[in-house]
Write an enzyme that holds these catalytic residues in place. Structure first.
Site, PDB file in Angstrom:
ATOM      1  N   HIS A  81      -7.684 -10.748   1.036  1.00  0.00           N
ATOM      2  CA  HIS A  81      -8.964 -11.032   0.391  1.00  0.00           C
ATOM      3  C   HIS A  81      -9.341 -12.515   0.554  1.00  0.00           C
ATOM      4  CE1 HIS A  81      -9.330  -7.122  -1.858  1.00  0.00           C
ATOM      5  NE2 HIS A  81      -8.072  -7.088  -1.455  1.00  0.00           N
TER       6      HIS A  81
ATOM      7  N   ASP B 184     -15.647 -11.317  -4.509  1.00  0.00           N
ATOM      8  CA  ASP B 184     -14.807 -10.313  -3.857  1.00  0.00           C
ATOM      9  C   ASP B 184     -15.238  -8.914  -4.297  1.00  0.00           C
ATOM     10  OD1 ASP B 184     -11.947 -10.060  -2.450  1.00  0.00           O
ATOM     11  OD2 ASP B 184     -12.094  -8.536  -4.007  1.00  0.00           O
TER      12      ASP B 184
ATOM     13  N   GLN C 220      -6.027   1.388   4.719  1.00  0.00           N
ATOM     14  CA  GLN C 220      -5.561   1.278   6.105  1.00  0.00           C
ATOM     15  C   GLN C 220      -5.655   2.578   6.904  1.00  0.00           C
ATOM     16  OE1 GLN C 220      -1.728  -0.475   5.279  1.00  0.00           O
ATOM     17  NE2 GLN C 220      -2.695  -2.275   4.352  1.00  0.00           N
TER      18      GLN C 220
HETATM   19  N1  UDP Z   1      -1.238 -13.301   8.744  1.00  0.00           N
HETATM   20  C1  UDP Z   1      -0.745 -14.372   9.469  1.00  0.00           C
HETATM   21  N2  UDP Z   1       0.594 -14.497   9.594  1.00  0.00           N
HETATM   22  C2  UDP Z   1       1.483 -13.636   9.041  1.00  0.00           C
HETATM   23  C3  UDP Z   1       0.976 -12.539   8.304  1.00  0.00           C
HETATM   24  C4  UDP Z   1      -0.397 -12.386   8.179  1.00  0.00           C
HETATM   25  O1  UDP Z   1      -1.501 -15.185  10.017  1.00  0.00           O
HETATM   26  O2  UDP Z   1       2.686 -13.822   9.213  1.00  0.00           O
HETATM   27  C5  UDP Z   1      -2.693 -13.190   8.557  1.00  0.00           C
HETATM   28  C6  UDP Z   1      -3.322 -12.185   9.484  1.00  0.00           C
HETATM   29  O3  UDP Z   1      -3.667 -12.798  10.697  1.00  0.00           O
HETATM   30  C7  UDP Z   1      -4.525 -11.723   8.674  1.00  0.00           C
HETATM   31  C8  UDP Z   1      -4.057 -11.830   7.239  1.00  0.00           C
HETATM   32  O4  UDP Z   1      -2.964 -12.727   7.239  1.00  0.00           O
HETATM   33  O5  UDP Z   1      -5.602 -12.613   8.866  1.00  0.00           O
HETATM   34  C9  UDP Z   1      -3.590 -10.507   6.669  1.00  0.00           C
HETATM   35  O6  UDP Z   1      -4.692  -9.746   6.318  1.00  0.00           O
HETATM   36  P1  UDP Z   1      -4.801  -8.191   6.642  1.00  0.00           P
HETATM   37  O7  UDP Z   1      -6.106  -7.739   6.107  1.00  0.00           O
HETATM   38  O8  UDP Z   1      -4.552  -7.934   8.075  1.00  0.00           O
HETATM   39  O9  UDP Z   1      -3.597  -7.523   5.864  1.00  0.00           O
HETATM   40  P2  UDP Z   1      -2.960  -7.675   4.394  1.00  0.00           P
HETATM   41  O10 UDP Z   1      -2.030  -8.825   4.467  1.00  0.00           O
HETATM   42  O11 UDP Z   1      -4.067  -7.842   3.404  1.00  0.00           O
HETATM   43  O12 UDP Z   1      -2.237  -6.385   4.218  1.00  0.00           O
HETATM   44  N1  UDP Z   2     -11.638  -1.611  -2.624  1.00  0.00           N
HETATM   45  C1  UDP Z   2     -12.929  -1.468  -2.969  1.00  0.00           C
HETATM   46  N2  UDP Z   2     -13.287  -1.721  -4.258  1.00  0.00           N
HETATM   47  C2  UDP Z   2     -12.419  -2.075  -5.205  1.00  0.00           C
HETATM   48  C3  UDP Z   2     -11.067  -2.198  -4.851  1.00  0.00           C
HETATM   49  C4  UDP Z   2     -10.711  -1.971  -3.530  1.00  0.00           C
HETATM   50  O1  UDP Z   2     -13.750  -1.105  -2.152  1.00  0.00           O
HETATM   51  O2  UDP Z   2     -12.833  -2.271  -6.358  1.00  0.00           O
HETATM   52  C5  UDP Z   2     -11.277  -1.277  -1.238  1.00  0.00           C
HETATM   53  C6  UDP Z   2     -11.332  -2.451  -0.301  1.00  0.00           C
HETATM   54  O3  UDP Z   2     -11.782  -1.974   0.923  1.00  0.00           O
HETATM   55  C7  UDP Z   2      -9.884  -2.831  -0.170  1.00  0.00           C
HETATM   56  C8  UDP Z   2      -9.243  -1.458  -0.218  1.00  0.00           C
HETATM   57  O4  UDP Z   2      -9.980  -0.755  -1.200  1.00  0.00           O
HETATM   58  O5  UDP Z   2      -9.679  -3.523   1.020  1.00  0.00           O
HETATM   59  C9  UDP Z   2      -7.782  -1.431  -0.536  1.00  0.00           C
HETATM   60  O6  UDP Z   2      -7.523  -2.293  -1.586  1.00  0.00           O
HETATM   61  P1  UDP Z   2      -6.088  -2.936  -1.707  1.00  0.00           P
HETATM   62  O7  UDP Z   2      -6.217  -4.012  -2.703  1.00  0.00           O
HETATM   63  O8  UDP Z   2      -5.097  -1.851  -1.896  1.00  0.00           O
HETATM   64  O9  UDP Z   2      -5.742  -3.473  -0.266  1.00  0.00           O
HETATM   65  P2  UDP Z   2      -5.987  -4.861   0.432  1.00  0.00           P
HETATM   66  O10 UDP Z   2      -7.438  -4.945   0.784  1.00  0.00           O
HETATM   67  O11 UDP Z   2      -5.596  -5.936  -0.557  1.00  0.00           O
HETATM   68  O12 UDP Z   2      -5.092  -4.802   1.615  1.00  0.00           O
END
Ligand code: UDP
Ligand code: UDP
Length: 462
Positions: free
Chosen positions: A24, A121, A381
């Protein structure tokens, strides 16, 4: 024109209000970087204390890179234990932030020059709307996932979720989404996630606009349907601002992983990383290791053992096991640390990406033209994985299900890695997305125009 005829220069002042988790925070900081280039004044609201070290580090690197940005430290109230019905520390933080938002009224109204708009957000929509109503400024939400996911989010208040005779949800203009592909906590009655999702979804029409890190080349039909009232009626403008570009402040150090890649042939390495908040089970870690070895390809693998990085203390050898580690080292590089993902994806030696399909990662893969082997683990995902397979940015093995629930065997994984690395069709399609992404971010391209349009509206208080 004499100087007295010059229009008064009024700098648009925008407050950015991210929620918890790197997934986020990253798009907010990338948006901030873009807005600065367009001469906006910015205030960043940082919720204290952040859940992960990765967030604290990123915020401090960002603020050092841009000292002109005002940081508004927001000390959130602790969540009452009776409300804290989740074991996900990020969801708990979402809720704690939502319940503390009233504390921002007075510091935000004291800002000078006064705020022109707030960008919140997606998980903060309903509480941020109260704030912007008091401040009498427009409220935009930054949606941190795909336009496809947004369509589901918008339609969710109208969806008959509890209909037991249906195992899928038909989202107008998008199609059927199996219930098994929805974020699993959404199916848990009264979960924090379900409450937030439904409270926010019901109020999106009150927003002035929605920004999405999306681009027409990947999701043009969905974006058009959203803006033509085909998904639901009466949505505010949905503005694709993607791809948001990774920035220098995110990863300052040149790491050994890049030097290792420098010596390898083009597209010979598969990169495996599952984002910032997904920990694999020990059994799955062993299977991933043997799968990478059996693929025959070189690999760069980032191991994550705990959901929150502060708790990730055990050494790599202990987690992976000495024997497997020895085999892994013959062919690849295994790390248990924060890596510079955008630099890795952009390296010519990298030809494939095994990803959990966090939306930032998906957009980074598109931006760098790297085909994805989609392996959804949590949240949005699986919906993103379906999109990846549909548009040909990569492949998705549907029967693998949720990574957090099913064990994928090494042999199976190894075979799919070969398929990914050998597919000429995927490589070509991913390269097309890269070309389109580059066009979108050129000066005068679609991203620039979208941001200029937004700033124009904000400067008029709309
Ligand atoms: N990321 C990074 N290095 C790491 C792990 C994650 O730069 O070792 C960055 C990645 O490039 C992306 C973000 O962290 O921009 C992760 O966001 P994403 O939505 O892909 O996944 P989440 O971490 O929320 O599951
Ligand atoms: N999301 C949304 N509204 C909310 C909460 C979550 O639309 O109030 C969606 C948003 O696309 C988010 C996804 O649900 O990316 C999954 O949320 P989560 O926090 O599990 O994953 P993250 O985005 O942090 O990887």
């Amino acid at each position: 024109m004499s100087s007295s005829d010059q229009p008064s220069v009024h700098q648009t002042h925008v407050a950015l209000f991210p929620s918890a988790g790197i997934g986020h925070l990253v798009p907010f900081l990338r948006l901030a970087n873009t807005l600065l280039r367009h001469n906006c004044k910015l205030t960043l609201i940082t919720s204290q204390p952040p859940v992960s070290s990765a967030e604290s580090h990123l915020i401090s690197r960002f603020l050092s890179a841009f000292p002109q940005i005002t940081e508004l430290k927001f000390h959130i109230l602790p969540l009452h234990p009776s409300i804290a019905n989740s074991d996900d520390p990020f969801f708990l933080q979402f809720e704690a932030i939502r319940r503390s938002v009233h504390l921002l009224n007075s510091p935000l109204s004291a800002l000078s020059p006064p705020l022109s708009a707030l960008v919140c957000d997606v998980t903060l929509i309903s509480s941020a709307l109260q704030l912007t109503a008091t401040l009498n400024i427009p409220n935009y939400a930054l949606f941190t996932s795909s336009a496809r996911m947004f369509s589901f989010f918008a339609y969710y208040p109208f969806a008959k979720m509890s209909d037991p005779s249906s195992d899928s949800i038909r989202v107008p203009a998008i199609g059927s989404i199996p219930k098994t592909s929805l974020p699993p906590p959404l199916l848990v009655n009264n979960s924090i996630f379900q409450k937030i999702f439904s409270q926010d979804g019901q109020r999106i029409k009150e927003l002035n606009g929605i920004l999405i890190n999306a681009m027409d080349a990947m999701e043009g039909d969905t974006l058009t349907a959203l803006n033509n009232g085909k998904v639901i009626n009466g949505l505010p403008p949905v503005v694709p601002i993607g791809p948001l570009l990774p920035c220098d402040f995110e990863n300052p150090d040149a790491k050994s992983s890049i030097k290792w890649l420098d010596n390898l042939p083009p597209r010979s390495v598969v990169f495996a990383s599952f984002g910032s908040r997904t920990a694999a089970s020990r059994d799955q870690i062993k299977e991933i290791g043997s799968g990478l070895v059996s693929s025959g390809y070189r690999f760069l693998w980032v191991v994550k053992d705990k959901v929150v990085d502060k708790e990730d203390k055990e050494g790599l050898e202990e987690i992976v096991g000495e024997e497997l580690m020895k085999k892994l080292k013959e062919k690849g590089m295994v790390l248990k640390e924060w890596v510079n993902q955008e630099e890795i994806l952009g390296h010519r030696a990298v030809g494939g990406f095994i990803s959990h399909c966090g939306w930032n990662s998906v957009m980074e893969a598109a931006l760098k033209g790297v085909p994805v082997l989609a392996w959804p683990q949590i949240g949005d995902q699986m919906i993103n994985a379906e999109l990846i397979a549909t548009i040909g940015l990569g492949m998705w093995v549907e029967k693998w299900g949720w990574g957090q629930k099913c064990l994928v065997k090494g042999e199976e994984l190894g075979g799919r890695i070969k398929e990914l690395m050998e597919s000429e069709a995927l490589r070509k399609q991913a390269a097309k997305f890269r070309d389109e992404a580059i066009k979108a971010v050129e000066v005068g391209g679609s991203c620039d125009r979208a941001i200029e349009g937004l700033i124009g509206k904000w400067s008029k208080g709309t």
